[in-house]
Scaffold this motif. Structure first.
Motif, PDB file in Angstrom:
ATOM      1  N   GLY A 294       0.819  -1.201   0.000  1.00 22.47           N
ATOM      2  CA  GLY A 294       0.000   0.000   0.000  1.00 22.47           C
ATOM      3  C   GLY A 294       0.850   1.247   0.000  1.00 22.47           C
ATOM      4  O   GLY A 294       2.078   1.181  -0.137  1.00 22.47           O
ATOM      5  N   PRO A 295       0.231   2.410   0.152  1.00 19.39           N
ATOM      6  CA  PRO A 295       0.974   3.671   0.153  1.00 19.39           C
ATOM      7  C   PRO A 295       1.833   3.815   1.406  1.00 19.39           C
ATOM      8  O   PRO A 295       1.675   3.070   2.380  1.00 19.39           O
ATOM      9  CB  PRO A 295      -0.129   4.728   0.113  1.00 19.39           C
ATOM     10  CG  PRO A 295      -1.301   4.064   0.755  1.00 19.39           C
ATOM     11  CD  PRO A 295      -1.213   2.618   0.360  1.00 19.39           C
ATOM     12  N   VAL A 296       2.734   4.773   1.368  1.00 24.79           N
ATOM     13  CA  VAL A 296       3.600   5.032   2.524  1.00 24.79           C
ATOM     14  C   VAL A 296       3.285   6.381   3.176  1.00 24.79           C
ATOM     15  O   VAL A 296       3.841   6.709   4.218  1.00 24.79           O
ATOM     16  CB  VAL A 296       5.089   4.981   2.122  1.00 24.79           C
ATOM     17  CG1 VAL A 296       5.462   3.582   1.641  1.00 24.79           C
ATOM     18  CG2 VAL A 296       5.415   6.017   1.046  1.00 24.79           C
ATOM     19  N   GLU A 297       2.373   7.125   2.559  1.00 27.40           N
ATOM     20  CA  GLU A 297       2.013   8.436   3.113  1.00 27.40           C
ATOM     21  C   GLU A 297       0.609   8.795   2.644  1.00 27.40           C
ATOM     22  O   GLU A 297       0.213   8.465   1.524  1.00 27.40           O
ATOM     23  CB  GLU A 297       3.005   9.503   2.650  1.00 27.40           C
ATOM     24  CG  GLU A 297       2.790  10.873   3.266  1.00 27.40           C
ATOM     25  CD  GLU A 297       3.837  11.892   2.812  1.00 27.40           C
ATOM     26  OE1 GLU A 297       3.952  12.958   3.447  1.00 27.40           O
ATOM     27  OE2 GLU A 297       4.540  11.614   1.804  1.00 27.40           O
ATOM     28  N   VAL A 298      -0.138   9.463   3.520  1.00 24.37           N
ATOM     29  CA  VAL A 298      -1.449   9.978   3.159  1.00 24.37           C
ATOM     30  C   VAL A 298      -1.551  11.410   3.648  1.00 24.37           C
ATOM     31  O   VAL A 298      -1.191  11.732   4.787  1.00 24.37           O
ATOM     32  CB  VAL A 298      -2.584   9.097   3.728  1.00 24.37           C
ATOM     33  CG1 VAL A 298      -2.445   8.900   5.232  1.00 24.37           C
ATOM     34  CG2 VAL A 298      -3.939   9.694   3.395  1.00 24.37           C
ATOM     35  N   ILE A 299      -2.032  12.295   2.745  1.00 27.73           N
ATOM     36  CA  ILE A 299      -2.083  13.729   3.052  1.00 27.73           C
ATOM     37  C   ILE A 299      -3.498  14.240   2.774  1.00 27.73           C
ATOM     38  O   ILE A 299      -3.972  14.178   1.637  1.00 27.73           O
ATOM     39  CB  ILE A 299      -1.076  14.519   2.181  1.00 27.73           C
ATOM     40  CG1 ILE A 299       0.312  13.881   2.265  1.00 27.73           C
ATOM     41  CG2 ILE A 299      -1.042  15.982   2.592  1.00 27.73           C
ATOM     42  CD1 ILE A 299       1.290  14.423   1.235  1.00 27.73           C
ATOM     43  N   PRO A 300      -4.186  14.744   3.796  1.00 27.44           N
ATOM     44  CA  PRO A 300      -5.529  15.289   3.552  1.00 27.44           C
ATOM     45  C   PRO A 300      -5.432  16.678   2.924  1.00 27.44           C
ATOM     46  O   PRO A 300      -4.390  17.343   3.029  1.00 27.44           O
ATOM     47  CB  PRO A 300      -6.123  15.365   4.954  1.00 27.44           C
ATOM     48  CG  PRO A 300      -4.943  15.624   5.839  1.00 27.44           C
ATOM     49  CD  PRO A 300      -3.795  14.865   5.214  1.00 27.44           C
TER      50      PRO A 300
END
Length: 439
Positions: A294-300
């Motif tokens: 999966g991803p390594v970062e999530v940014i709202p």
């Protein structure tokens, strides 16, 4: 074959022998159990129980029921249904009463006598799962029930078709994977877009490099769920409200929760984020070849530099929640946009590509339910195995957590934690209302 299948066949033989001996009469087997040109003999048939008899649960049940090698023998719902039962479609065709009627009317049409009374009815799913003569179950309940029911089903030796989104939390998703592996069960996540040829072809074009190096993916999905502030109303007499709530915090009944609008509230679902994310994020993962990570970062979105919810993968690819017709893959040499019944490519000539034997060919299924049944018969993994469902719903939950906390988050897809972020890690799972807990 697994121990449950062997036990069921033994059970059928023992039942026949016992009945003949007890009655002192020749044992007469009803015609459907003998098999005919439209059905399989009872000893070869997959017996199915269905839990959650709302619109989607009944749809799944009816599709599976049409397979001549399947016998639906039991249904379960916390609502009796019948007159006054509200549904998505504004009819009273929901709950135990109608589901039992639908099953028995279907089998009656195939019986020489024109009648059939062989579908048992339950309010508590545990009673259905305890039956040793049931091979597989369909779980079509609200999301907050999926994990407990699936884990209990696996523990009882049942193969499982569970509607999407897979779970209410990231922790639940991993617990479901662990249980399915521990008990060696066949599990199909109901993200049925994987069984549609247009999505498979789009992902094959991406995986084979026809649009060059992938730079970004856009998925058009809904937003997060929120708290429930609906006023209490009298509980209808056809519904076991406490059992509907189950592991969710107690609150009074409201007609906007049961049976159809619960998805807006975080005690029961992740909202449009998990609803459509379980479809479109799932296709994004498939096209990127990320089914086991999966991803390594999530940014709202912050109203400044970051306009939309953004995920970053270790290879630099971004996945965003933004406007597209379904899912839009963008590469260095072209683009592919895909949705149900829709495919557009840049260049247009990509739609005429014929993939040779030396190319990447993805798992091919043209019927999601039939693929599950075939996997049960062959003891193989279906197209949307529990691990795939877990990885796809995890992205949805990551997006929700980022929205709820209102800040960027780092994510480790191997250990499935937010490194060094205690506040975020507390949101990986939730307490469950006693006496309910994950087995």
């Amino acid at each position: 074959m697994g121990p449950q299948r062997t036990h069921r066949r033994t059970f059928l033989k023992q039942t026949a022998a016992t009945a003949a001996g007890t009655l002192g009469l020749p044992y007469l087997v009803r015609s459907p159990a003998l098999g005919n040109s439209q059905t399989s003999p009872a000893s070869e048939r997959i017996t199915v129980g269905a839990i959650g008899m709302g619109a989607q649960g009944q749809y799944d049940m009816k599709v599976v029921m049409r397979d001549p090698g399947v016998q639906v023998v039991a249904i379960c719902d916390v609502s009796e249904g019948g007159s006054g039962y509200p549904t998505w479609y504004g009819t009273d065709k929901g709950g135990r009463r109608y589901a039992k009627q639908a099953v028995e009317e279907y089998y009656a049409q195939k019986a020489p006598s024109g009648s059939y009374k062989g579908c048992d009815v339950y309010t508590d799913f545990r009673d259905l799962l305890a039956r040793q003569d049931i091979d597989a179950v369909i779980i079509g309940t609200p999301d907050h029930w999926h994990a407990i029911m699936a884990i209990e089903a696996a523990r009882n030796g049942k193969d499982i078709y569970c509607e999407k989104p897979l779970s209410l939390t990231i922790g639940e998703a991993r617990a479901m994977v662990n249980a399915v592996r521990r008990y060696d069960r066949v599990f199909q996540t109901g993200s049925q877009q994987r069984s549609e040829s247009g999505f498979r072809f789009a992902c094959e074009l991406v995986r084979n490099g026809y649009i060059g190096e992938i730079k970004s993916v856009i998925a058009n999905i809904g937003g997060p769920s929120g708290p429930c502030d609906l006023p209490g109303q009298p509980t209808p007499d056809f519904l076991d409200w406490d059992l509907w709530l189950g592991p969710a915090p107690w609150r009074p009944y409201n007609e906007k929760l049961h049976p159809a609008r619960w998805r807006s509230f975080w005690d029961y679902s992740g909202g449009g984020m998990t609803d459509w994310g379980a479809h479109h994020f799932d296709i994004a993962q498939w096209g990127l070849g990320m089914d086991h990570t999966g991803p390594v970062e999530v940014i709202p979105p912050d109203g400044k530099d970051i306009k939309v919810l953004t995920f970053r993968y270790a290879n630099g690819v971004t996945l965003t929640r933004d406007q597209a017709n379904g899912v839009l893959f963008t590469g260095t040499e072209g683009k592919i946009e895909v949705n149900r019944g829709y495919l557009k490519t840049w260049p247009e000539s990509l739609q005429q590509v014929q993939l040779g034997p030396d190319k990447v060919h993805l798992y091919e299924s043209d019927n999601h339910h039939a693929d599950w049944l075939n996997a049960i018969r062959t003891r193989t993994k279906p197209i949307c195995d529990v691990e795939i469902g877990a990885r796809s719903v995890t992205i949805c939950h990551l997006g929700n957590i980022a929205y709820w906390l209102g800040r960027p988050l780092k994510w480790d897809p191997v250990s499935e934690v937010f490194p060094g972020d205690e506040e975020a890690n507390r949101m990986l799972d939730r307490a469950q209302r006693a006496p309910w807990h994950l087995a």
